[in-house]
Design a protein around this motif. Structure first.
Motif, PDB file in Angstrom:
ATOM      1  N   LYS A  22      -4.372   6.116   4.507  1.00 59.28           N
ATOM      2  CA  LYS A  22      -4.513   6.324   3.045  1.00 59.28           C
ATOM      3  C   LYS A  22      -2.626   6.724   2.586  1.00 59.28           C
ATOM      4  CE  LYS A  22      -8.622   8.770   1.827  1.00 59.28           C
ATOM      5  NZ  LYS A  22      -9.394   9.833   1.514  1.00 59.28           N
TER       6      LYS A  22
ATOM      7  N   TYR B 144      -7.479  -2.816   3.422  1.00 58.57           N
ATOM      8  CA  TYR B 144      -7.757  -1.161   3.666  1.00 58.57           C
ATOM      9  C   TYR B 144      -9.014  -1.015   3.420  1.00 58.57           C
ATOM     10  CZ  TYR B 144      -7.621   3.818   3.353  1.00 58.57           C
ATOM     11  OH  TYR B 144      -8.188   4.838   3.088  1.00 58.57           O
TER      12      TYR B 144
ATOM     13  N   ASN C 115      -0.888   2.910   3.276  1.00 60.35           N
ATOM     14  CA  ASN C 115      -1.735   2.122   1.707  1.00 60.35           C
ATOM     15  C   ASN C 115      -1.291   2.401   0.443  1.00 60.35           C
ATOM     16  OD1 ASN C 115      -3.451  -0.014   1.520  1.00 60.35           O
ATOM     17  ND2 ASN C 115      -4.885   1.374   0.443  1.00 60.35           N
ATOM     18  N   ASN C 116      -0.493   3.617   1.085  1.00 61.91           N
ATOM     19  CA  ASN C 116      -0.215   4.232  -0.894  1.00 61.91           C
ATOM     20  C   ASN C 116      -1.331   4.668  -1.771  1.00 61.91           C
ATOM     21  OD1 ASN C 116       2.373   5.034  -1.728  1.00 61.91           O
ATOM     22  ND2 ASN C 116       2.220   3.070  -3.649  1.00 61.91           N
ATOM     23  N   GLU C 117      -2.311   5.109  -1.105  1.00 55.63           N
ATOM     24  CA  GLU C 117      -3.063   5.814  -2.038  1.00 55.63           C
ATOM     25  C   GLU C 117      -3.078   7.006  -2.392  1.00 55.63           C
ATOM     26  OE1 GLU C 117      -7.454   5.523  -1.087  1.00 55.63           O
ATOM     27  OE2 GLU C 117      -7.004   3.871  -1.109  1.00 55.63           O
TER      28      GLU C 117
END
Length: 640
Positions: A371, A393, A374-376
């Motif tokens: 995450k 993703y 994925n810059n979540e």
């Protein structure tokens, strides 16, 4: 115990399965298998009486209790983990409420000599006796043991279920089913949200389960370890063998080969007979012989070969544009959730074209790092993406992000752009959503079909780096193989979180193990990693790590005297022996309680019943006291 006769159900005019018949008896642990959409979840719904078949009968004893673990569950908000688990004990909780109500009345009333007051005392005595028979004094400990077996720590028992993810809520629901003493357990993908340790515990529980278990799962090892029978649904028919999954596959293949060989021989004989008929027809003197052969041929029962459903997805992951040499770079990166540190001091360099596996126990940060890439989620330290990097993703719960009220087609159209909109139907067809199936609402799809849709939706966006977190959850075995083939051919960079050794084999060239908030790099495939860890399977990592922990504890106590270490060993043996006896006695008392609940008069008529019953309880109390004393001694030695 359960008879299924000529069962049929259809959707949109097409039969999902037609006139199938089988019987389930106590001790059957059935693996219900088949491709996604074959009707496995529908079959469980029918067996649980949640859905009615179009035709056919299901016969079972009136008193049979069925527990059904569905893929989608609803929780009442405001309950703690323990309170939700206690909901499994409906009759015990109801009896508790009645006892509390009577005790309240007795405390408030002062007419001690009245008939009403005496009746309350009689009712309380009866209820207390019934409560004891139901196991009312043991259910809380039993609930805690099952919750711990499924991975819950005591520290979270009083946390609200609202604060847990869908996967952990599914574990609570599974715990409730296991605590209910159902006669039949219907489990739809029970291992999807479990870590390896919990799967091993569940395997042990189910292998000792006396009732009927029907399991829908795509975990081959789980099926092989638990089941003793396999029923496959394929093209509307069932194939039923008293073997676990892997052995069933061998038998099914052998049977089909025998059918093909027999059919081939029969075809030759039929061809020879037809040639004779044509030859004899031409001669008047042989006409009667020709007629005789025709009649003989008409009576031949043609051998049929079982059809195989070989329809599979067609996946291709094209890369969008070529990225720079460095795809992901992390320097001293970390992640905390409140006071809990998940990852610390992570240094990672991922180069273009890498094929990487993230492995390790649940809760060690694999999904968290995925995450972060994925810059979540926010993080500390540095984490940079390289030039022209475009990430595709796939989250572990990707299918949960789909809108259940939309159709399959609308889901894709809403996510498409001008370039991909015209290709939506072709893309859906390659993922086995054909014809009217694209008009189904997402909420009626099986877990595997939702995962297929989520994978298809992923292809609508351009990417050159794939980050996939447990993409095989819910996928049938054939779909897993197709996905694996597509990933093998993917020319971009792949980061894969998975605990499936079969899926990882030959797919990645670097393994990162997550442990103790750190990552360790192994420059090789999954087999190299397992050899380096000196285990044959990812499951063994759990056991090996526990052993390492024990060794570490032993080193810390190396300064203890030889006598203390010797005493510790003896005490641990005694503790294990006491636990074994306690478990055995608890099972025996529970069986007696069940007999009392079923037929009280018959049970108490046994010679010396009450003396024997009380003796077991007294022995259990003594053993519990012994266990506590031994544990205190162990704790005392370790603390010095």
């Amino acid at each position: 115990m359960l008879n299924i006769h000529n069962l049929s159900i259809s959707f949109g005019g097409e039969y999902l399965f037609e006139e199938i018949t089988f019987m389930l008896t106590p001790g059957d642990r059935v693996g219900l298998v088949g491709k996604n959409g074959a009707g496995k979840s529908t079959m469980l719904k029918i067996l649980s009486k949640e859905q009615e078949p179009d035709s056919g009968q299901i016969a079972m004893d009136k008193e049979v209790k069925i527990g059904f673990l569905k893929q989608d569950i609803d929780f009442v908000q405001g309950r703690t983990v323990l309170e939700e688990a206690y909901e499994a004990f409906i009759e015990i909780k109801d009896t508790e409420r009645k006892i509390d109500a009577i005790n309240t009345q007795l405390a408030e009333r002062t007419d001690y000599e009245s008939d009403g007051y005496n009746q309350l005392i009689t009712d309380l005595s009866d209820l207390t006796h019934h409560y004891e028979i139901l196991g009312g004094y043991n259910y809380q400990g039993e609930a805690e043991r099952v919750l711990q077996g499924l991975g819950f720590e005591r520290a979270v028992f009083d946390n609200l279920t609202d604060t847990f993810s869908g996967g952990w809520r599914m574990r609570i629901e599974l715990a409730k089913l296991l605590l209910q003493n159902n006669d039949i357990l219907l489990l739809d993908e029970p291992t999807n949200h479990l870590d390896i340790e919990s799967i091993i515990w569940l395997e042990s529980f189910l292998k000792n389960y006396a009732g009927i278990v029907v399991i829908v799962s795509h975990d081959k090892m789980f099926l092989d370890n638990v089941t003793n029978r396999t029923i496959e649904i394929s093209l509307g028919r069932i194939y039923d063998f008293n073997k676990p999954y892997s052995k069933y596959l061998v038998l099914r293949k052998e049977l089909r080969e025998q059918q093909l060989a027999t059919q081939k021989n029969q075809s030759k004989q039929i061809e020879q007979t037809e040639k004779l008929i044509e030859k004899f027809r031409a001669k008047a003197s042989k006409a009667s012989m020709a007629q005789s052969l025709i009649k003989k041929l008409d009576k031949v029962e043609r051998i049929e070969v079982d059809e195989d459903d070989n329809a599979v997805m067609s996946i291709n992951f094209p890369i969008s544009i070529q990225p720079g040499k460095v795809v992901v770079e992390a320097k001293n990166t970390g992640k905390n959730y409140g006071d809990k540190e998940i990852l610390s001091g992570i240094n990672l360099l991922v180069e273009r074209g890498s094929k990487i596996a993230f492995v390790g126990q649940n809760g060690q940060g694999k999904s968290t790092l995925a995450k972060m890439i994925n810059n979540e989620v926010p993080y500390t330290g540095e984490l940079n993406l390289g030039h022209n990097v475009q990430i595709g993703y796939f989250a572990q719960n990707q299918s949960e992000y789909l809108d259940g009220e939309l159709t399959v087609h609308d889901t894709m159209i809403n996510a498409a752009n001008e370039k991909t909109r015209s290709r939506v139907r072709d893309m859906l067809g390659s993922f086995l959503f054909r014809g009217d199936e694209v008009d189904k609402k997402v909420k009626v799809l099986s877990g595997g079909e939702r995962n297929r849709l989520a994978l298809c939706k992923l292809l609508l966006q351009p990417f050159n780096v794939l980050v996939m977190d447990e993409p095989t959850n819910h996928l049938d075995i054939k779909s897993k193989n197709v996905l694996k083939g597509a990933l093998e051919n993917f020319e971009g960079t792949l980061i894969l979180v998975s605990h499936d050794r079969d899926f990882l084999q030959g797919l990645t060239t670097t393994v990162y193990e997550f442990k103790d908030k750190k990552i360790k790099e192994y420059l090789g495939d999954i087999n190299f990693y397992l050899e380096a860890r000196r285990v044959s399977d990812l499951r063994e990592i759990e056991k090996k790590d526990k052993n390492i922990k024990v060794v570490a504890e032993t080193k810390e106590t190396a300064k203890q005297s030889y006598e203390d270490q010797k005493k510790l060993k003896s005490l641990n043996n005694r503790l294990s022996n006491a636990e074994s006896k306690i478990n055995k006695l608890e099972r025996e008392i529970k069986e007696i309680d069940t007999e009392l609940a079923i037929d009280y008069d018959k049970t108490i008529a046994q010679p010396n019943f009450f003396d024997n019953y009380q003796a077991k309880k007294d022995e259990l109390d003594t053993l519990m006291t012994t266990w506590e004393k031994i544990q205190e001694e162990i704790d005392s030695i370790r603390s010095t």
